[in-house]
Design a protein around this motif. Structure first.
Motif, PDB file in Angstrom:
ATOM      1  N   LEU A 146     -16.050  46.316  34.301  1.00 22.98           N
ATOM      2  CA  LEU A 146     -15.276  47.389  34.964  1.00 22.98           C
ATOM      3  C   LEU A 146     -16.115  48.690  34.637  1.00 22.98           C
ATOM      4  N   THR A 147     -15.439  49.604  35.796  1.00 20.55           N
ATOM      5  CA  THR A 147     -16.131  50.908  35.601  1.00 20.55           C
ATOM      6  C   THR A 147     -15.227  51.880  34.986  1.00 20.55           C
ATOM      7  N   PRO A 148     -15.641  52.829  33.810  1.00 13.18           N
ATOM      8  CA  PRO A 148     -14.513  53.746  33.242  1.00 13.18           C
ATOM      9  C   PRO A 148     -14.144  54.889  34.485  1.00 13.18           C
ATOM     10  N   ARG A 157      -7.597  53.195  28.161  1.00  9.96           N
ATOM     11  CA  ARG A 157      -9.014  53.562  29.010  1.00  9.96           C
ATOM     12  C   ARG A 157      -8.589  53.356  30.584  1.00  9.96           C
ATOM     13  N   PRO A 158      -8.715  54.330  31.212  1.00 10.95           N
ATOM     14  CA  PRO A 158      -8.591  54.471  32.844  1.00 10.95           C
ATOM     15  C   PRO A 158      -9.895  53.726  33.257  1.00 10.95           C
ATOM     16  N   VAL A 159      -9.665  52.875  34.298  1.00 13.13           N
ATOM     17  CA  VAL A 159     -10.954  52.236  34.731  1.00 13.13           C
ATOM     18  C   VAL A 159     -10.615  52.286  36.290  1.00 13.13           C
ATOM     19  N   HIS A 160     -11.736  52.401  37.022  1.00 11.49           N
ATOM     20  CA  HIS A 160     -11.913  52.263  38.778  1.00 11.49           C
ATOM     21  C   HIS A 160     -11.571  50.682  38.908  1.00 11.49           C
ATOM     22  N   VAL A 161     -10.829  50.473  40.009  1.00 13.05           N
ATOM     23  CA  VAL A 161     -10.329  48.983  40.321  1.00 13.05           C
ATOM     24  C   VAL A 161     -10.835  48.929  41.886  1.00 13.05           C
ATOM     25  N   PRO A 162     -11.519  47.878  42.231  1.00 12.82           N
ATOM     26  CA  PRO A 162     -11.831  47.754  43.599  1.00 12.82           C
ATOM     27  C   PRO A 162     -10.744  47.721  44.516  1.00 12.82           C
ATOM     28  N   LEU A 168      -6.631  52.302  37.233  1.00 18.73           N
ATOM     29  CA  LEU A 168      -5.538  51.598  36.230  1.00 18.73           C
ATOM     30  C   LEU A 168      -5.909  51.814  34.960  1.00 18.73           C
ATOM     31  N   TRP A 169      -5.092  51.264  33.988  1.00 20.11           N
ATOM     32  CA  TRP A 169      -5.482  51.354  32.684  1.00 20.11           C
ATOM     33  C   TRP A 169      -5.262  50.002  31.873  1.00 20.11           C
ATOM     34  N   LEU A 170      -6.026  50.028  30.855  1.00 18.08           N
ATOM     35  CA  LEU A 170      -5.837  48.993  29.905  1.00 18.08           C
ATOM     36  C   LEU A 170      -5.931  49.261  28.346  1.00 18.08           C
TER      37      LEU A 170
END
Length: 308
Positions: A146-148, A157-162, A168-170
């Motif tokens: 994943l990309t932060p 942590r927020p991450v970019h999602v395709p 989104l966050w995890l």
């Protein structure tokens, strides 16, 4: 951007299944075919015969890259999974079919190979709309890159999602930095050991269901090592050892006389003085991941030990 033949795309669901053909899917496979894919529901609906049906080739994780080679009007895409080497099938990667709505297009001019500095280390996790908010993308598995999208906040942590405009966050504790060096064999073994008792699924490549070569591929993929997808190719990509020199985390390969390699396991203990050996493997017969001493029929078909 729209999907186009000859262009790259990425997986936008937690786990996408790669099929031999659109016509090969069965009614029981419906939970694995939608944009809201539910792999646990799919696996739980399969009987023991359906778990080993040869309609499944492999699986791809969220964010995994493919090369689109054909788009059908009925919503299917023929792709090459470029992060799953399969030299005997296609020098570019593993070929097969996916529902097109499980993919999202990418602009090759903006993609780099350093876009994913974080790796999911939780066996299974979910991505949330906001910190402590509802899960909107469940079933994300270990090894997903994943990309932060920003710094951690209150343990999230927020991450970019395709395929999604908003991050989104995890839980930040479910992520680790992408490794800069190859792992020790014992580290890959430790990841595989977390998958004990996972259901055997032919072609499976996730913590929801997995096969023997998928277990090996996923354990090393967690550390950024992309081994081939199939056992015979994995043998070609690893270093043979003299039997007796293997150590925990090395690999055992199995083949019947005059036949190609058909099974692989991960060494879990030094060979005993009596020659007894142990391995962790996704067992076709027991339909789950187990750790055991090699039974007599396995010992009779053991053709080598290798090191990654």
């Amino acid at each position: 951007m729209e999907l186009q033949p000859g262009r790259e795309a990425v997986v936008r669901v937690a786990v996408a299944t790669l099929w031999t053909s659109p016509e090969a899917v069965r009614p029981v496979d419906r939970p694995a075919l939608t944009a809201g894919v539910d792999i646990p529901a799919w696996v739980s609906g399969l009987n023991t015969d359906q778990q080993v049906g040869d309609c499944v080739l492999s699986q791809l994780l969220l964010g995994e890259r493919v090369l689109v080679s054909e788009l059908r009007p009925d919503g299917w895409a023929r792709v090459v999974a470029v992060e799953q080497p399969a030299a005997k099938l296609d020098p570019r990667g593993y070929p097969g079919w996916l529902p097109a709505d499980q993919l999202t297009a990418v602009d090759p001019a903006t993609r780099t190979d350093t876009d994913h500095p974080l790796v999911v280390d939780a066996t299974v996790t979910g991505l949330h709309a906001e910190p402590s908010g509802p899960v909107v993308l469940p079933g994300v598995v270990v090894g997903t890159r994943l990309t932060p999208a920003g710094p951690a906040r209150d343990g999230w942590r927020p991450v970019h999602v395709p395929g999604r405009a908003a991050p989104l966050w995890l839980l930040d504790s479910h992520l680790v930095p992408a490794p800069a060096a190859s792992p020790a064999a014992e580290q890959a073994l430790a990841v595989a050991q977390r998958l004990l008792d996972v259901v055997y699924i032919w072609g499976g490549l996730s913590a929801h269901g997995i096969d023997c070569s998928g277990l090996v591929h996923l354990a090393w993929r967690r550390f950024g090592v992309l081994l081939p997808r199939d056992a015979d190719d994995q043998a070609m990509a690893t270093t043979p050892l003299a039997l007796g020199a293997e150590r925990p985390g090395d690999l055992y390969f199995f083949a019947r006389p005059g036949r190609k390699i058909h099974h692989i396991g991960i060494v879990t203990a030094l060979p005993g003085d009596d020659g007894q050996r142990r391995m962790l493997h996704a067992c076709y017969r027991r339909r789950r991941v187990i750790e055991e001493p090699l039974p007599a029929d396995r010992t009779a078909t053991l053709v080598g030990a290798h090191r990654v």
